[in-house]
Motif scaffolding. Structure first.
Motif, PDB file in Angstrom:
ATOM      1  N   CYS A 100     -19.222   8.765  -9.937  1.00  0.00           N
ATOM      2  CA  CYS A 100     -18.626  10.161 -10.641  1.00  0.00           C
ATOM      3  C   CYS A 100     -18.348  11.042  -9.342  1.00  0.00           C
ATOM      4  O   CYS A 100     -19.162  11.107  -8.399  1.00  0.00           O
ATOM      5  CB  CYS A 100     -19.620  10.813 -11.493  1.00  0.00           C
ATOM      6  SG  CYS A 100     -18.970  12.620 -12.095  1.00  0.00           S
ATOM      7  N   ILE A 101     -17.363  11.859  -9.168  1.00  0.00           N
ATOM      8  CA  ILE A 101     -16.915  12.775  -8.362  1.00  0.00           C
ATOM      9  C   ILE A 101     -16.736  13.888  -9.164  1.00  0.00           C
ATOM     10  O   ILE A 101     -15.736  14.005  -9.917  1.00  0.00           O
ATOM     11  CB  ILE A 101     -15.687  12.418  -7.333  1.00  0.00           C
ATOM     12  CG1 ILE A 101     -16.114  11.194  -6.384  1.00  0.00           C
ATOM     13  CG2 ILE A 101     -15.707  13.773  -6.372  1.00  0.00           C
ATOM     14  CD1 ILE A 101     -15.048  10.883  -5.508  1.00  0.00           C
ATOM     15  N   SER A 102     -17.417  15.183  -9.119  1.00  0.00           N
ATOM     16  CA  SER A 102     -17.158  16.389  -9.941  1.00  0.00           C
ATOM     17  C   SER A 102     -16.471  17.464  -8.810  1.00  0.00           C
ATOM     18  O   SER A 102     -17.063  17.445  -7.666  1.00  0.00           O
ATOM     19  CB  SER A 102     -18.204  16.907 -10.574  1.00  0.00           C
ATOM     20  OG  SER A 102     -18.644  16.086 -11.582  1.00  0.00           O
ATOM     21  N   VAL A 103     -15.456  18.055  -9.490  1.00  0.00           N
ATOM     22  CA  VAL A 103     -14.887  19.154  -8.203  1.00  0.00           C
ATOM     23  C   VAL A 103     -14.801  20.462  -9.026  1.00  0.00           C
ATOM     24  O   VAL A 103     -14.771  20.590 -10.305  1.00  0.00           O
ATOM     25  CB  VAL A 103     -13.611  18.609  -7.649  1.00  0.00           C
ATOM     26  CG1 VAL A 103     -13.719  17.573  -7.017  1.00  0.00           C
ATOM     27  CG2 VAL A 103     -12.734  18.573  -8.852  1.00  0.00           C
ATOM     28  N   GLY A 104     -14.808  21.608  -8.287  1.00  0.00           N
ATOM     29  CA  GLY A 104     -14.364  22.894  -8.994  1.00  0.00           C
ATOM     30  C   GLY A 104     -13.926  23.778  -8.047  1.00  0.00           C
ATOM     31  O   GLY A 104     -13.774  23.626  -6.780  1.00  0.00           O
ATOM     32  N   TYR A 105     -13.028  24.613  -8.694  1.00  0.00           N
ATOM     33  CA  TYR A 105     -12.190  25.481  -7.667  1.00  0.00           C
ATOM     34  C   TYR A 105     -12.062  27.056  -8.494  1.00  0.00           C
ATOM     35  O   TYR A 105     -11.853  27.039  -9.691  1.00  0.00           O
ATOM     36  CB  TYR A 105     -10.751  24.922  -7.281  1.00  0.00           C
ATOM     37  CG  TYR A 105      -9.987  24.380  -8.433  1.00  0.00           C
ATOM     38  CD1 TYR A 105      -8.976  25.453  -8.900  1.00  0.00           C
ATOM     39  CD2 TYR A 105     -10.275  23.384  -8.782  1.00  0.00           C
ATOM     40  CE1 TYR A 105      -8.382  24.872  -9.828  1.00  0.00           C
ATOM     41  CE2 TYR A 105      -9.370  22.557  -9.957  1.00  0.00           C
ATOM     42  CZ  TYR A 105      -8.564  23.426 -10.630  1.00  0.00           C
ATOM     43  OH  TYR A 105      -7.693  23.127 -11.677  1.00  0.00           O
ATOM     44  N   PHE A 106     -11.917  27.941  -7.723  1.00  0.00           N
ATOM     45  CA  PHE A 106     -11.862  29.222  -8.241  1.00  0.00           C
ATOM     46  C   PHE A 106     -10.252  29.560  -8.472  1.00  0.00           C
ATOM     47  O   PHE A 106      -9.484  29.063  -7.586  1.00  0.00           O
ATOM     48  CB  PHE A 106     -12.351  30.203  -7.280  1.00  0.00           C
ATOM     49  CG  PHE A 106     -13.641  30.571  -7.281  1.00  0.00           C
ATOM     50  CD1 PHE A 106     -14.376  31.153  -8.098  1.00  0.00           C
ATOM     51  CD2 PHE A 106     -14.486  30.027  -6.390  1.00  0.00           C
ATOM     52  CE1 PHE A 106     -15.880  31.438  -8.334  1.00  0.00           C
ATOM     53  CE2 PHE A 106     -15.905  30.039  -6.480  1.00  0.00           C
ATOM     54  CZ  PHE A 106     -16.412  30.806  -7.372  1.00  0.00           C
TER      55      PHE A 106
END
Length: 237
Positions: free
Chosen positions: A67-73
């Motif tokens: 799993c690779i999880s990403v987040g961005y504003f």
């Protein structure tokens, strides 16, 4: 300097890894011998290679990414959101999808990647697994020829060190110290392999990985003296 980076230009990420095969006996004889040699210093005389194999996921040569999880504003009309998404399943597809995200949306000079202890673990692990699977390494992960100040990576562990190279602070401890909700309220890294291979519950792992990404973003906000995210600002896509 940290305050000058626009939040919208940061891609926060976390990875979850497990041993490439469920059991030590699944490795061929050569790979078993190589694992024994690779882990000799860590094992000493306390564990046999087979007993130590549940930790194989920390080495890119013997582990794999699940799993690779990403987040961005995002900011629109002074409304702040933090969007979180995950890539999981077949490792090659995970790597290709993540690479496409970087190339299509986070490849410009102003874009940076951010994780906790990511310079030591997440970034090199991803790059090594890409090489193993013959997946082209995107620009943001290819550090060849770059000077230290040209590397487009932020690491919240490094930021917290303030130059103290002996210091290590776990994500769980740092969130606690900074008054941030802990991402470790269900499982921790040592349990991921059993949840994956025995319970076969990838959704639980994805949730855990996404919580880590949110926690890293919260830490960066605290380092910038900005308000923490509230639940209504977090969007899972």
């Amino acid at each position: 300097m940290l305050d000058k980076i626009q939040l919208d230009n940061i891609l926060f990420l976390d990875i979850e890894t497990v041993p490439e095969f469920e059991n030590f006996s699944d490795l061929d004889q050569t790979r078993q011998e190589l694992f024994e040699a690779k882990t000799q210093y860590q094992r000493k005389d306390d564990f046999t290679p087979e007993e130590f194999y549940d930790r194989a996921g920390i080495w890119a040569e013997f582990g794999k990414i699940i799993c690779i999880s990403v987040g961005y504003f995002t900011h629109k009309s002074d409304v702040r959101h933090f969007r979180v998404t995950s890539f999981f399943g077949d490792e090659i597809k995970i790597l290709k999808d993540f690479s496409n995200l970087l190339q299509n949306h986070f490849s410009q000079p102003q874009h940076v990647l951010c994780g906790h202890n990511a310079k030591e673990f997440d970034f090199p692990f991803i790059a090594r697994r890409m090489i193993i699977h013959n997946v082209p390494i995107p620009t943001k992960l290819n550090l060849f020829g770059k000077k230290p100040w040209e590397v487009p990576h932020l690491d919240t562990l490094e930021l917290w060190k303030f130059g103290d190279y002996k210091h290590y602070t776990s994500l769980k401890l740092l969130t606690n110290v900074l008054g941030i909700p802990s991402p470790k309220d269900d499982i921790d890294g040592s349990e991921v392999a059993s949840v994956f291979y025995i319970e076969k519950d990838i959704d639980r792992i994805v949730t855990y990985c996404e919580k880590d990404v949110i926690a890293v973003a919260q830490i960066l906000l605290r380092l910038r003296r900005e308000d923490l995210l509230v639940e209504e600002e977090i969007i899972h896509v």
